[in-house]
Write a protein that holds these residues in place. Structure first.
Motif, PDB file in Angstrom:
ATOM      1  N   VAL A 151      -6.339  -0.883  57.459  1.00  0.00           N
ATOM      2  CA  VAL A 151      -5.070  -1.512  57.098  1.00  0.00           C
ATOM      3  C   VAL A 151      -5.193  -2.030  55.665  1.00  0.00           C
ATOM      4  CG1 VAL A 151      -3.469  -3.389  57.616  1.00  0.00           C
ATOM      5  CG2 VAL A 151      -4.592  -2.149  59.482  1.00  0.00           C
ATOM      6  N   THR A 152      -4.156  -1.814  54.860  1.00  0.00           N
ATOM      7  CA  THR A 152      -4.164  -2.295  53.476  1.00  0.00           C
ATOM      8  C   THR A 152      -2.996  -3.243  53.246  1.00  0.00           C
ATOM      9  OG1 THR A 152      -2.895  -0.389  52.707  1.00  0.00           O
ATOM     10  CG2 THR A 152      -5.289  -0.213  52.619  1.00  0.00           C
ATOM     11  N   LEU A 153      -3.217  -4.203  52.383  1.00  0.00           N
ATOM     12  CA  LEU A 153      -2.196  -5.200  52.045  1.00  0.00           C
ATOM     13  C   LEU A 153      -1.960  -5.181  50.545  1.00  0.00           C
ATOM     14  CD1 LEU A 153      -1.870  -8.830  53.299  1.00  0.00           C
ATOM     15  CD2 LEU A 153      -2.150  -8.440  50.853  1.00  0.00           C
ATOM     16  N   HIS A 154      -0.691  -5.231  50.165  1.00  0.00           N
ATOM     17  CA  HIS A 154      -0.320  -5.362  48.758  1.00  0.00           C
ATOM     18  C   HIS A 154       0.665  -6.517  48.621  1.00  0.00           C
ATOM     19  CE1 HIS A 154       0.795  -4.444  44.641  1.00  0.00           C
ATOM     20  NE2 HIS A 154       2.065  -4.548  45.008  1.00  0.00           N
ATOM     21  N   THR A 155       0.368  -7.418  47.704  1.00  0.00           N
ATOM     22  CA  THR A 155       1.273  -8.538  47.492  1.00  0.00           C
ATOM     23  C   THR A 155       1.141  -9.049  46.069  1.00  0.00           C
ATOM     24  OG1 THR A 155       2.020 -10.655  48.420  1.00  0.00           O
ATOM     25  CG2 THR A 155      -0.359 -10.349  48.191  1.00  0.00           C
ATOM     26  N   THR A 156       2.053  -9.947  45.696  1.00  0.00           N
ATOM     27  CA  THR A 156       1.980 -10.654  44.419  1.00  0.00           C
ATOM     28  C   THR A 156       1.657 -12.110  44.714  1.00  0.00           C
ATOM     29  OG1 THR A 156       3.528  -9.169  43.309  1.00  0.00           O
ATOM     30  CG2 THR A 156       3.249 -11.370  42.366  1.00  0.00           C
ATOM     31  N   LEU A 157       0.621 -12.613  44.073  1.00  0.00           N
ATOM     32  CA  LEU A 157       0.119 -13.952  44.351  1.00  0.00           C
ATOM     33  C   LEU A 157       0.226 -14.811  43.101  1.00  0.00           C
ATOM     34  CD1 LEU A 157      -1.413 -15.889  46.293  1.00  0.00           C
ATOM     35  CD2 LEU A 157      -3.536 -14.928  45.385  1.00  0.00           C
ATOM     36  N   THR A 158       0.740 -16.025  43.271  1.00  0.00           N
ATOM     37  CA  THR A 158       0.799 -16.995  42.168  1.00  0.00           C
ATOM     38  C   THR A 158       0.059 -18.256  42.610  1.00  0.00           C
ATOM     39  OG1 THR A 158       2.987 -16.154  41.536  1.00  0.00           O
ATOM     40  CG2 THR A 158       2.292 -18.261  40.594  1.00  0.00           C
ATOM     41  N   PRO A 159      -1.128 -18.514  42.061  1.00  0.00           N
ATOM     42  CA  PRO A 159      -1.890 -19.703  42.447  1.00  0.00           C
ATOM     43  C   PRO A 159      -1.654 -20.855  41.472  1.00  0.00           C
ATOM     44  CG  PRO A 159      -3.308 -18.218  41.227  1.00  0.00           C
ATOM     45  CD  PRO A 159      -1.929 -17.597  41.222  1.00  0.00           C
ATOM     46  N   THR A 160      -1.924 -22.060  41.919  1.00  0.00           N
ATOM     47  CA  THR A 160      -1.839 -23.221  41.025  1.00  0.00           C
ATOM     48  C   THR A 160      -3.182 -23.540  40.393  1.00  0.00           C
ATOM     49  OG1 THR A 160      -2.245 -24.745  42.867  1.00  0.00           O
ATOM     50  CG2 THR A 160       0.064 -24.220  42.344  1.00  0.00           C
ATOM     51  N   ALA A 161      -4.227 -22.805  40.735  1.00  0.00           N
ATOM     52  CA  ALA A 161      -5.554 -23.032  40.171  1.00  0.00           C
ATOM     53  C   ALA A 161      -6.160 -21.709  39.740  1.00  0.00           C
ATOM     54  CB  ALA A 161      -6.461 -23.724  41.197  1.00  0.00           C
ATOM     55  N   GLU A 162      -7.138 -21.765  38.856  1.00  0.00           N
ATOM     56  CA  GLU A 162      -7.708 -20.540  38.305  1.00  0.00           C
ATOM     57  C   GLU A 162      -8.601 -19.798  39.300  1.00  0.00           C
ATOM     58  OE1 GLU A 162     -10.175 -21.273  34.955  1.00  0.00           O
ATOM     59  OE2 GLU A 162     -11.695 -22.399  36.071  1.00  0.00           O
ATOM     60  N   SER A 163      -9.117 -20.503  40.306  1.00  0.00           N
ATOM     61  CA  SER A 163      -9.940 -19.887  41.338  1.00  0.00           C
ATOM     62  C   SER A 163      -9.351 -20.191  42.706  1.00  0.00           C
ATOM     63  CB  SER A 163     -11.385 -20.410  41.278  1.00  0.00           C
ATOM     64  OG  SER A 163     -12.030 -20.023  40.089  1.00  0.00           O
ATOM     65  N   TYR A 201     -10.250 -12.616  50.480  1.00  0.00           N
ATOM     66  CA  TYR A 201     -10.024 -12.231  49.084  1.00  0.00           C
ATOM     67  C   TYR A 201     -10.182 -13.478  48.215  1.00  0.00           C
ATOM     68  CZ  TYR A 201      -7.788 -10.317  44.887  1.00  0.00           C
ATOM     69  OH  TYR A 201      -7.528  -9.894  43.610  1.00  0.00           O
ATOM     70  N   ALA A 202     -10.971 -13.376  47.163  1.00  0.00           N
ATOM     71  CA  ALA A 202     -11.167 -14.498  46.243  1.00  0.00           C
ATOM     72  C   ALA A 202     -10.938 -14.028  44.813  1.00  0.00           C
ATOM     73  CB  ALA A 202     -12.563 -15.089  46.381  1.00  0.00           C
ATOM     74  N   TRP A 203     -10.553 -14.963  43.942  1.00  0.00           N
ATOM     75  CA  TRP A 203     -10.342 -14.654  42.534  1.00  0.00           C
ATOM     76  C   TRP A 203     -10.860 -15.818  41.690  1.00  0.00           C
ATOM     77  CZ3 TRP A 203      -6.767 -16.271  45.964  1.00  0.00           C
ATOM     78  CH2 TRP A 203      -6.093 -17.474  45.666  1.00  0.00           C
ATOM     79  N   HIS A 204     -11.159 -15.508  40.443  1.00  0.00           N
ATOM     80  CA  HIS A 204     -11.657 -16.514  39.505  1.00  0.00           C
ATOM     81  C   HIS A 204     -11.110 -16.187  38.119  1.00  0.00           C
ATOM     82  CE1 HIS A 204     -14.528 -17.923  42.534  1.00  0.00           C
ATOM     83  NE2 HIS A 204     -14.808 -16.651  42.761  1.00  0.00           N
ATOM     84  N   GLY A 205     -10.924 -17.204  37.330  1.00  0.00           N
ATOM     85  CA  GLY A 205     -10.511 -17.015  35.946  1.00  0.00           C
ATOM     86  C   GLY A 205      -9.070 -16.611  35.748  1.00  0.00           C
ATOM     87  N   ARG A 206      -8.213 -16.888  36.706  1.00  0.00           N
ATOM     88  CA  ARG A 206      -6.789 -16.584  36.570  1.00  0.00           C
ATOM     89  C   ARG A 206      -6.049 -17.768  35.943  1.00  0.00           C
ATOM     90  NH1 ARG A 206      -5.175 -11.236  37.104  1.00  0.00           N
ATOM     91  NH2 ARG A 206      -6.492 -10.258  38.676  1.00  0.00           N
ATOM     92  N   ALA A 207      -4.997 -17.468  35.189  1.00  0.00           N
ATOM     93  CA  ALA A 207      -4.192 -18.531  34.588  1.00  0.00           C
ATOM     94  C   ALA A 207      -3.334 -19.184  35.679  1.00  0.00           C
ATOM     95  CB  ALA A 207      -3.304 -17.965  33.485  1.00  0.00           C
ATOM     96  N   PRO A 208      -3.460 -20.486  35.872  1.00  0.00           N
ATOM     97  CA  PRO A 208      -2.625 -21.160  36.879  1.00  0.00           C
ATOM     98  C   PRO A 208      -1.139 -20.924  36.614  1.00  0.00           C
ATOM     99  CG  PRO A 208      -4.382 -22.618  36.149  1.00  0.00           C
ATOM    100  CD  PRO A 208      -4.414 -21.423  35.227  1.00  0.00           C
ATOM    101  N   GLY A 209      -0.425 -20.625  37.689  1.00  0.00           N
ATOM    102  CA  GLY A 209       1.009 -20.403  37.570  1.00  0.00           C
ATOM    103  C   GLY A 209       1.403 -19.005  37.168  1.00  0.00           C
TER     104      GLY A 209
END
Length: 520
Positions: free
Chosen positions: A414-426, A450-458
């Motif tokens: 199963v695969t998931l595709h979405t658009t995510l907007t976080p309030t923090a960089e990680s 799923y984890a991410w790092h170094g993203r611009a908040p917002g």
């Protein structure tokens, strides 16, 4: 984190102790009854002493040679682990050598986690067997469960003498197993660490890797990735293909240490004679009864694999469909010509709208507990469950499909595709897919972190996530639910306190889940 590590280490000690007691009780009589068993010391790489045992066919008088099967032990288990299967193989005309890998129990050295010394040890063991047993140098196979499986695949990539491999509940991609989705699988790591600490001696490098793994040390991420790649057969798949060893892979749908996605990807890259078998269960549970000499499909097929590729027996295994699986929800074996044939259709449903959830609180949607949850699924078809209507929407995003009028045979990834907007960089989120019945009770079909790092908040960004592969039948009248939250005891969470995540579905890039389905 510290309490979780201690608890898992304690549990690990209990599991290993029980296995060893049962193993000694169940296997010792067979060993005593077989005069062909002898215990030996083998000089491994650098002269490190490896404790081993050799089983030769009854009545061997030294006048002929036999195919050789080498069995490296599983993580934390002693060399008696395989005696029941070794005796069966010897009865079929093999010389069988099982050895305790370096760093564990009475073998010398330190735990290297299938590093170069372990790969070199496998070749030294083969050298010793050719010099001290009636083994045929042209007919050599390797097999093992878990750790022994990983070492066997690596050895076949580095030693051309290995002509056939059976890798049972092993790994092809170590980083893709315990660090998938860039997320630490902390329960799995703690279990391995705990067993290694109790039954062996970790090298300073391995201790450093574990400590950085727990600490989520981003500065050391490249070091950990490089360390894992060196210990992954997927890194050397071109060598395996050149060497030509026939490769059989077997695993469990619910393997909480080595998820089957990485096996499926690796299998697709092999060009040698190959076979992939997947069954319900957790790590090494499909093989365990065979270790006590009981009837077991995995070990039966392992014997057939070696009989054909080492003894030349025309048993038909080379003409069978190479992908063999048992669904989690019951039924017999299904067979396919390749992995992509599992599903005949990909059915999408939209993850519509915009949903914001708050981090740091477990919503009640979880992947379960290492070993326990998938074993319950294996023996009683009771996977982790959640009451979907009652999941708190402050901490969980929920989408549901329409009710299905016919059964949905989910097969594959199963695969998931979405658009995510976080309030923090990680941050971290975990996606779950549930089979939801009329009363709103959801049974876990699959999930993945799923984890991410170094993203611009917002700032929004796209996410594409492969969930863990599965074979699950959704009954008619049920629906599928997709849930996303931020806390699961199986994984490390990277969301800072007070973080929020917004899942959206832009008009020009709609969000969806794609479910691979096999038509009736």
């Amino acid at each position: 984190m510290g309490h979780a590590r201690i608890t898992l280490r304690t549990a690990a000690v209990g599991v290993v102790s029980a296995a060893l007691i049962a193993g000694v009780a169940g296997l010792a009589p067979a060993a005593q009854a077989a005069p062909s068993v002898r215990f030996v010391d083998i000089p491994g790489d650098g002269g490190t002493v490896l404790k081993a045992n050799v089983v030769t066919p009854a009545g061997d008088d030294g006048s002929r040679s036999y195919p050789l099967v080498v069995l490296p032990t599983s993580w934390g288990l002693p060399q008696v682990e395989y005696l029941a299967q070794a005796q069966k193989l010897a009865d079929s005309g093999y010389v069988v050598l099982t050895y305790n890998v370096r760093g564990f129990w009475q073998s010398g050295g330190q735990i290297e986690v299938a590093g170069p010394p372990d790969v070199a040890d496998a070749s030294r063991v083969i050298d010793w067997a050719l010099a001290h047993t009636p083994a045929d140098p042209a007919r050599i196979g390797m097999a093992g469960v878990s750790y022994g499986a990983g070492i066997s695949l690596l050895a076949a990539a580095h030693d051309k003498r290995v002509r056939a491999v059976a890798a049972l509940s092993g790994w092809a991609d170590l980083i893709g197993s315990i660090y998938s989705g860039r997320t630490q699988h902390v329960q799995a790591g703690a279990l391995l660490d705990g067993v290694g600490t109790v039954t062996g001696r970790e090298s300073p490098e391995v201790r450093r890797i574990f400590d950085r793994f727990y600490a989520s040390d981003l500065a050391a991420e490249q070091e950990m990735t490089d360390w894992g790649r060196e210990r992954s057969a997927a890194t050397y798949v071109d060598r395996l293909n050149r060497n030509g060893a026939a490769v059989m892979l077997a695993g469990a749908w619910g393997d909480s240490i080595f998820p089957v996605n990485q096996d499926a990807d690796f299998y697709g890259r092999l060009t040698v004679p190959k076979r992939l078998e997947l069954r319900p269960g957790d790590h090494a549970t499909p093989e365990i009864t065979g270790l006590f000499g009981l009837p077991n499909d995995v070990w039966t097929d392992t014997g057939r694999w070696f009989d054909h590729y080492l003894r030349g027996v025309d048993n038909g295994i080379d003409r069978e469909q190479p992908v063999q699986l048992k669904p989690r929800t019951g039924g017999g074996y299904e067979t396919y010509p390749d992995w992509k044939s599992l599903a005949s259709d990909d059915r999408k449903f939209a993850l519509a709208g915009s949903t914001t959830i708050h981090a740091n609180v477990d919503s009640g949607a979880d992947g379960g507990t290492v070993f326990l949850s998938s074993i319950l699924d294996q023996v009683a078809q009771l996977p982790p469950m959640a009451l979907i209507p009652l999941l708190p929407r402050r901490w969980a995003a929920v989408w549901q499909s329409e009710r299905y009028t016919t059964p949905q045979r989910v097969r594959g990834t199963v695969t998931l595709h979405t658009t995510l907007t976080p309030t923090a960089e990680s941050g971290t989120f975990i996606a779950y897919v549930y089979d939801v019945g009329p009363l709103g009770v959801g049974k876990l079909v699959t999930h993945a972190p799923y984890a991410w790092h170094g993203r611009a908040p917002g700032e929004p960004f796209g996410v594409d996530l492969d969930l863990f592969s599965t074979a699950y039948d959704v009954p008619a009248g049920h629906r599928l639910a997709v849930v996303a939250d931020t806390v699961d005891p199986l994984y490390t969470e990277h969301n800072p306190s007070g973080a929020q995540l917004t899942f959206s579905s832009p008009q020009d890039d709609p969000s969806y889940v794609s479910v691979p389905v096999r038509e009736q």
